[in-house]
Design a protein around this motif. Sequence first.
Motif, PDB file in Angstrom:
ATOM      1  N   MET A   1       0.847  -1.188   0.000  1.00  0.00           N
ATOM      2  CA  MET A   1       0.000   0.000   0.000  1.00  0.00           C
ATOM      3  C   MET A   1       0.890   1.249   0.000  1.00  0.00           C
ATOM      4  N   LYS A   2       0.442   2.257  -0.720  1.00  0.00           N
ATOM      5  CA  LYS A   2       1.238   3.474  -0.861  1.00  0.00           C
ATOM      6  C   LYS A   2       0.671   4.591   0.006  1.00  0.00           C
ATOM      7  N   VAL A   3       1.570   5.327   0.650  1.00  0.00           N
ATOM      8  CA  VAL A   3       1.194   6.467   1.477  1.00  0.00           C
ATOM      9  C   VAL A   3       2.025   7.663   1.021  1.00  0.00           C
ATOM     10  N   VAL A   4       1.366   8.776   0.783  1.00  0.00           N
ATOM     11  CA  VAL A   4       2.070   9.990   0.367  1.00  0.00           C
ATOM     12  C   VAL A   4       2.153  10.946   1.549  1.00  0.00           C
ATOM     13  N   ALA A   5       3.360  11.419   1.839  1.00  0.00           N
ATOM     14  CA  ALA A   5       3.562  12.365   2.940  1.00  0.00           C
ATOM     15  C   ALA A   5       4.459  13.502   2.467  1.00  0.00           C
ATOM     16  N   PHE A   6       4.526  14.532   3.292  1.00  0.00           N
ATOM     17  CA  PHE A   6       5.353  15.702   2.979  1.00  0.00           C
ATOM     18  C   PHE A   6       6.213  16.037   4.192  1.00  0.00           C
ATOM     19  N   GLU A   7       7.396  16.551   3.938  1.00  0.00           N
ATOM     20  CA  GLU A   7       8.281  16.923   5.041  1.00  0.00           C
ATOM     21  C   GLU A   7       7.660  18.052   5.849  1.00  0.00           C
ATOM     22  N   ALA A  65       8.602  13.522  -0.801  1.00  0.00           N
ATOM     23  CA  ALA A  65       9.350  14.325  -1.772  1.00  0.00           C
ATOM     24  C   ALA A  65       9.812  13.479  -2.956  1.00  0.00           C
ATOM     25  N   GLY A  66       8.935  12.610  -3.435  1.00  0.00           N
ATOM     26  CA  GLY A  66       9.250  11.813  -4.614  1.00  0.00           C
ATOM     27  C   GLY A  66      10.072  10.567  -4.349  1.00  0.00           C
ATOM     28  N   LYS A  67      10.549  10.388  -3.115  1.00  0.00           N
ATOM     29  CA  LYS A  67      11.351   9.212  -2.768  1.00  0.00           C
ATOM     30  C   LYS A  67      10.521   8.273  -1.903  1.00  0.00           C
ATOM     31  N   SER A  68      10.620   6.981  -2.194  1.00  0.00           N
ATOM     32  CA  SER A  68       9.806   5.996  -1.492  1.00  0.00           C
ATOM     33  C   SER A  68      10.671   5.135  -0.570  1.00  0.00           C
ATOM     34  N   GLU A  69      10.148   4.831   0.597  1.00  0.00           N
ATOM     35  CA  GLU A  69      10.830   3.926   1.524  1.00  0.00           C
ATOM     36  C   GLU A  69       9.801   3.022   2.179  1.00  0.00           C
TER      37      GLU A  69
END
Length: 205
Positions: A1-7, A65-69
Motif C-alpha cells: 500500500m502506498k502512502v504519500v507524505a510531505f516533510e 518528496a518523490g522518494k519511497s521507503e
Amino acid sequence: MKVVAFERNLQGTGASRRLRNAGKTTGIVYGGNVDPKLIELDHNALWHALRKEAFHSSILDLEIAGKSEQVLLRDVQYHPFKQLVLHVDFQRVDPNKPIHVKVPLHFLGADNAPAVKLASNVISHTLNELDVSCLPGKLPEFLEVDLSKLEAGKTVHAKDVKLPAGVTLTLHVEQENPVVAQAVQPAGAAADEAAASAEGETPAA
C-alpha cells in the motif's frame, strides 16, 4: 500500500494545531541508519486508510518528496472523542532484518465445527491478532484460523495456527501459547440442561 507524505519543518502545539485546521495530520518516520524525519499527511486520506485492516499489518510504501521507503505503521494517536487522527508513527524496515508485527486473525469454518453443529456451543475469539516475526517480504496480511474441527469445550492455541513459510511466533507468544479461540456452552443452555436433568430425576423412596 502506498502512502504519500510531505516533510514538516515546524514543531510545537501551535504548528500542529494549524496543520490540523488545514486538514493535515502530523507524523514521524524513524528507524534504520537515517535520522528521524518529521512529516505531515492528508488527514482524510489517512483516516480512510486506517480503516483498512491491511494498513495496520502490511509493509507500506511511504513516499516523501518523490522518494519511497518501506515502513510499518507503529502507532496512531486519536482524539479522545472527535473522529480525528492527531499523530502517526512509521518505522523504516530493512528487507534483510526480521520484524515483529501483530498480524490479524481471520476465523474460518466456525459454522461447520462439531462444537456448533452437534453441541450448540458458541465459539469465543479470545485473541484477534498474533505477534509474529519474519522478514518484511514474508509478512502476511492476516493469518487464517481453521475452526471447522473444533469440538465442544475444546480450545485453539497460538501454536495450532498454521503459519506461512518464513513466519514464526515471537518468543513470548510461543512460550505462553495463549488461547486463540474456544468453544463454550452458552450460560442459558447450561441452566436449561441442569433444569431438565433435575426434572428427570425420580424422588427417592
